[in-house]
Write an enzyme that holds these catalytic residues in place. Structure first.
Site, PDB file in Angstrom:
ATOM      1  N   LYS A 181       0.841  -1.201   0.000  1.00  0.00           N
ATOM      2  CA  LYS A 181       0.000   0.000   0.000  1.00  0.00           C
ATOM      3  C   LYS A 181       0.879   1.255   0.000  1.00  0.00           C
ATOM      4  CE  LYS A 181      -3.873   1.914   2.704  1.00  0.00           C
ATOM      5  NZ  LYS A 181      -4.682   1.703   3.923  1.00  0.00           N
ATOM      6  N   LEU A 200      -6.329   8.877   3.702  1.00  0.00           N
ATOM      7  CA  LEU A 200      -6.851   7.637   4.298  1.00  0.00           C
ATOM      8  C   LEU A 200      -8.193   7.834   5.003  1.00  0.00           C
ATOM      9  CD1 LEU A 200      -3.570   6.227   5.937  1.00  0.00           C
ATOM     10  CD2 LEU A 200      -4.317   6.050   3.578  1.00  0.00           C
ATOM     11  N   ILE A 243      -7.334   1.251   9.943  1.00  0.00           N
ATOM     12  CA  ILE A 243      -7.600   2.177  11.043  1.00  0.00           C
ATOM     13  C   ILE A 243      -9.090   2.262  11.372  1.00  0.00           C
ATOM     14  CG2 ILE A 243      -7.903   4.312   9.710  1.00  0.00           C
ATOM     15  CD1 ILE A 243      -6.076   5.656  11.850  1.00  0.00           C
ATOM     16  N   GLY A 261     -11.251  -0.373   9.482  1.00  0.00           N
ATOM     17  CA  GLY A 261     -11.783  -1.383   8.574  1.00  0.00           C
ATOM     18  C   GLY A 261     -11.073  -1.343   7.236  1.00  0.00           C
ATOM     19  N   SER A 262      -9.941  -0.631   7.171  1.00  0.00           N
ATOM     20  CA  SER A 262      -9.285  -0.335   5.894  1.00  0.00           C
ATOM     21  C   SER A 262      -8.653  -1.535   5.210  1.00  0.00           C
ATOM     22  CB  SER A 262      -8.222   0.749   6.099  1.00  0.00           C
ATOM     23  OG  SER A 262      -8.817   1.943   6.507  1.00  0.00           O
TER      24      SER A 262
END
Length: 559
Positions: free
Chosen positions: A147, A196, A243, A245-246
């Site tokens: 990522k 994010l 953080i 459900g990411s």
């Protein structure tokens, strides 16, 4: 009279000078704004050019390799599971070169359809010359996707934010160093939402990532680039971050497996973090065994040496391979966000399979969700203070609040947007979170359960709904707050019957968020359906063992 005329002239001159100053000031501000806008555009252009150049160079490298190695069976390589691939790499029946170029070719094809990559790591081609020195590593020769917010030497860690561009990292994060030590080859970085702060996957630099099963749907986020790439077959193992459900949301939306470890079990590897709702890096893959192998590889002496803040707890393979019957708590709804028909059906079907396999299922309900979500979660959102300032100064919005105040969930969440207000209140907030964690553990133990089966958001949303539906993350962000390990396993697909039942969806509160959720998940026939598996803190291996059990039972039921 003469004095009066002089005074008037002085006043007129001052007014003229003041006006001129205002004009000059406005011009200066306008020039600065234009200059800033141009600088932003130039930064974005440079970032996109770097991405395009890496994609082009990778494509050329793949073509050269295919010409010089015409017998490489890429189609066969792409069908192998991670455990099968590592076995063949160790035996020497496959080479790291064959595997890397096969996955690089597939990644390039997937990215053209899904826009999931921010750049190809061309250093991976150079790593092929040295990877042999790590042949004993658990991930020897395995291509791994990363990522974009995970720090990687000589590359930006922008988090989709323009101001972070042109600031390449000086060294690899600890996790990247450990992956390389274990023989893995990081070869591509993947897309994410701006800062994010969304569970969609779009930003002004790299654009929108779409779902591998339906390009009219989002891949989820914030690890949406990983979810799309793995779900599209371009990677078999990736590292995401979670953080709220990411990792789990894109795993659910894209039909793969994802695991959020206990907060602190793995070294923190990225720039964005929150104290009250801890973030966690974790693996994403096609199957649970791949997640477990990745955790086993990462939880090694090398990581414990590089990052002494991580507890030196190696992966416990005995617990992962255990077959003892479990006491499993379960819930179809958390009482805050009513599940879609496919979400609830997924839990019911898995519950039945687990009972048939000899496990004991116990009803479970999370504590005080209607209070916890606004008071302990919404209040700590980083941008709530600025948002509340805008709300308080906007008369139109105040009128909207008056209209929506009849809906209790709406009013509670808007109240929470004012934040904690002061340092003493922040300390109270920390204490309240600790109290809630202890209350939940006590409740868990009073139910005498080992693990928990519950829904995860799904199916994949239509575009432009993620930013409007913060309430729906109640199923995932709760376990960030609690620091519990949690993972997602795909178990089914949306049926015609699910879509018919969705037409009658009312929700828990029948407010605007329930209406939006119904709209968000509509048109999902054929999309993946997943369930979530949870365990107590530091019982990551037990959580993965439970996920493996679910995965196996679902596979057997389909034979």
């Amino acid at each position: 009279r003469r004095g009066c005329r002089l005074q008037r002239r002085h006043v007129n001159l001052m007014a003229l000078l003041t006006g001129a100053t205002c004009v000059v000031g406005s011009v200066v501000m306008l020039v600065k704004k234009i200059s800033s806008h141009r600088e932003t555009e130039e930064k974005i252009k440079r970032a996109r050019n770097r991405r395009d150049e890496s994609l082009q160079r990778a494509e050329q490298a793949v073509l050269r390799y295919k010409e010089s190695h015409p017998t490489t069976d890429s189609a066969f390589i792409l069908t192998l599971s991670l455990s099968e691939l590592t076995q063949q790499l160790k035996e020497g029946s496959l080479t790291p070169e064959d595997v890397l170029y096969s996955y690089m070719e597939k990644t390039l094809a997937v990215n053209k359809k899904l826009n999931c990559c921010t750049e190809i790591l061309l250093e991976s081609l150079d790593q092929l010359t040295t990877v042999g020195s790590n042949k004993d590593g658990l991930l020897y020769g395995v291509p791994v996707s990363i990522k974009e917010n995970i720090t990687f030497k000589n590359h930006d860690c922008s988090c989709g934010v323009v101001i972070n561009l042109d600031q390449p990292a000086e060294k690899d994060s600890v996790l990247v160093q450990v992956l390389k030590k274990q023989g893995a080859i990081p070869f591509v970085r993947t897309n994410l939402p701006q800062a994010l702060l969304n569970y969609d996957c779009s930003n002004p630099i790299y654009g929108q990532t779409v779902n591998p099963h339906n390009p009219q749907k989002t891949s989820g986020g914030s690890s949406g680039g990983e979810g799309a790439l793995i779900g599209g077959g371009g990677s078999l193992l990736g590292i995401g971050t979670d953080i709220g459900g990411s990792i789990r949301i894109p795993a659910s939306f894209c039909g793969i497996c994802g695991f959020k470890p206990t907060a602190g079990r793995l070294s923190h590897c990225f720039i964005f973090r929150m104290k009250l709702v801890p973030s966690s890096p974790g693996p994403m893959a096609r199957d649970v065994d791949s997640l477990a192998l990745c955790m086993q590889a990462l939880l090694c002496d090398h990581m414990f040496s590089l990052d002494p803040t991580v507890p030196p707890l190696p992966f416990n393979m005995e617990i992962y391979r255990s077959s003892r019957p479990l006491r499993i708590g379960y819930l179809e709804s958390d009482g805050y966000t009513h599940p879609s028909p496919s979400m609830a059906r997924g839990v019911r079907e898995v519950k039945a399979l687990l009972e048939q396999a000899g496990h004991t299922l116990v009803p479970y309900c999370p504590l005080k969700m209607d209070q916890i979500f606004p008071e302990l979660l919404i209040k700590v959102v980083p941008f709530n203070k600025s948002v509340s300032t805008i709300f308080q100064s906007d008369k139109t919005f105040i009128m909207m609040l008056i209209f929506f105040w009849q809906f209790p969930r709406v009013s509670a969440n808007f109240d929470a947007l004012c934040g904690v207000g002061s340092v003493p209140e922040l300390w109270k907030q920390h204490a309240a979170v600790e109290d809630y964690i202890q209350e939940t553990i006590a409740h868990w133990r009073s139910c005498n359960i080992d693990v928990l089966l519950c829904p995860v958001i799904g199916p994949a949303y239509n575009f432009l709904y993620c930013g409007k539906l913060s309430t729906a993350v109640s199923y995932t962000i709760l376990y960030n707050l609690l620091t519990f390990p949690a993972g997602v396993v795909t178990v089914s697909t949306v049926t015609t019957k699910d879509e018919e039942e969705l037409k009658h969806y009312k929700g828990c509160y029948q407010d605007m968020w329930d209406k939006l959720f119904k709209e968000a998940v509509s048109g999902g026939e054929g999309l993946p359906v997943a369930v979530q598996c949870v365990a107590l803190p530091w019982q990551d291996e037990l959580c993965l063992r439970f996920m493996k059990e679910v995965e196996q039972l679902v596979k057997e039921s389909k034979k």
